[in-house]
Motif scaffolding. Structure first.
Motif, short mmCIF file in Angstrom:
data_model
loop_
_atom_site.label_atom_id
_atom_site.label_comp_id
_atom_site.label_asym_id
_atom_site.label_seq_id
_atom_site.Cartn_x
_atom_site.Cartn_y
_atom_site.Cartn_z
N UNK A 175 1.29 -1.27 -0.12
CA UNK A 175 -0.23 0.02 -0.08
C UNK A 175 1.39 1.91 -0.13
N UNK A 176 0.09 2.26 -0.66
CA UNK A 176 1.54 3.24 -1.49
C UNK A 176 1.02 4.68 -0.24
N UNK A 177 1.92 4.83 0.49
CA UNK A 177 1.18 6.23 1.10
C UNK A 177 1.94 7.10 0.63
N UNK A 178 1.15 8.15 0.22
CA UNK A 178 2.21 9.58 0.13
C UNK A 178 1.80 11.14 1.08
N UNK A 179 2.66 11.87 1.05
CA UNK A 179 2.58 12.88 2.13
C UNK A 179 2.10 13.94 1.75
N UNK A 180 1.18 14.62 1.52
CA UNK A 180 0.45 16.30 1.26
C UNK A 180 -0.50 17.16 2.10
N UNK A 181 -0.24 18.11 2.65
CA UNK A 181 -1.45 19.17 2.97
C UNK A 181 -2.62 19.03 2.10
N UNK A 182 -3.47 19.18 0.69
CA UNK A 182 -4.40 19.12 0.67
C UNK A 182 -4.30 18.13 0.31
N UNK A 183 -6.26 17.67 0.65
CA UNK A 183 -7.17 16.41 0.15
C UNK A 183 -5.67 14.96 0.44
N UNK A 184 -5.86 15.11 2.09
CA UNK A 184 -5.54 14.25 2.27
C UNK A 184 -5.72 13.71 3.69
N UNK A 185 -5.43 12.92 4.16
CA UNK A 185 -5.78 12.24 5.42
C UNK A 185 -5.56 12.49 6.89
N UNK A 186 -6.03 12.58 7.85
CA UNK A 186 -5.00 12.13 9.25
C UNK A 186 -4.84 10.66 9.10
N UNK A 187 -3.07 11.24 9.38
CA UNK A 187 -2.02 9.43 9.25
C UNK A 187 -2.85 8.84 10.21
N UNK A 188 -2.73 9.03 11.25
CA UNK A 188 -3.36 8.39 12.68
C UNK A 188 -4.79 7.94 12.22
N UNK A 189 -6.04 8.17 11.58
CA UNK A 189 -6.84 7.84 11.70
C UNK A 189 -7.09 6.60 10.05
N UNK A 190 -5.48 6.61 9.69
CA UNK A 190 -5.54 5.46 8.37
C UNK A 190 -5.06 4.25 9.53
#
Length: 245
Positions: A175-190
């Protein structure tokens, strides 16, 4: 003992300060007791130890050729403000493929201190490998090596085109995660999958759009104060430890 900075051997060592000369010769220079000891205890090839007159090489480096130089020559070779009087020449190491279930992908990080710190943190967090994409600062830059504090020798590091590496990782079930400020989920909820590859991006521009488009999950880290963003090495550390929870 070599006492002249005009010696051809000294000139060759001095050239290793430059990326092109490192690449052409496929060797690089490290400095300081800690890094030399870590290198000697690893499976990297240490070609030679350089010591300033009066300094002894660590016992773990027995069997490796030692070159003794005068104080002025070591100062000439050194890239640090307060050299410890010991350095080593190592062969570059080329890893062919990533393995494991936690992989970090680096997209165009430019600051050597950031890259070294991220490698050190990936090692501490138990990640299985680091993949350096095009446009990233040279792995063998002196500041990268020093910031890594020897973790460079502990964790597999590859140089790849990230788009191609992502295709391979997806084929392996990542599963590929990427970091971004917009259109993103809070990391701790994934939800963290069994296999995760995390992409972190350039200090100013972030992860490239074409890489964001390949990601399965885009995450961010909430900012509760007035700072616009987190340093990339700090953000990478938070996410890596969350993925390893």
């Amino acid at each position: 003992m070599i006492t002249s900075v005009k010696n051809e051997k000294v000139k060759a060592l001095r050239k290793l300060h430059n990326r092109k000369d490192r690449s052409d010769s496929e060797v690089f220079l490290i400095e300081g007791f800690h890094l030399v000891e870590e290198a000697c205890k690893s499976d990297w090839t240490v070609k030679e130890i350089i010591v300033q007159h009066g300094v002894e090489a660590p016992r773990c480096c027995e069997g490796i050729a030692v070159l003794e130089v005068s104080d002025n020559v070591f100062q000439h070779i050194s890239q640090t403000k307060a050299p410890q009087g010991i350095a080593a020449v190592l062969s570059m190491k080329y890893n062919n493929k990533s393995a494991g279930s936690r992989i970090l992908l680096i997209d165009s990080i430019q600051d050597p201190g950031n890259l070294g710190t991220i490698i050190r943190t990936a090692d501490a967090a138990g990640f299985d490998g680091v993949v350096l994409g095009q446009g990233t600062v040279d792995l063998y830059n002196d500041k990268v090596i020093r910031s890594s504090q020897g973790s460079l020798f502990h964790i597999p590091i590859l140089h790849r085109k990230l788009q191609d590496e992502i295709v391979l990782l997806k084929e392996k079930g990542f599963n590929i995660w990427a970091t971004a400020l917009e259109d993103a989920k809070k990391y701790s909820e994934v939800v963290v999958n069994e296999k995760v590859a995390l992409i972190v991006g350039n200090e100013g521009a972030g992860v490239k759009k074409e890489l964001l488009e390949t990601a399965d999950t885009i995450v961010n880290i909430p900012i509760y104060g007035k700072a616009e963003s987190l340093n990339v090495s700090i953000a990478a550390g938070i996410l890596m430890y969350y993925i390893r929870k």
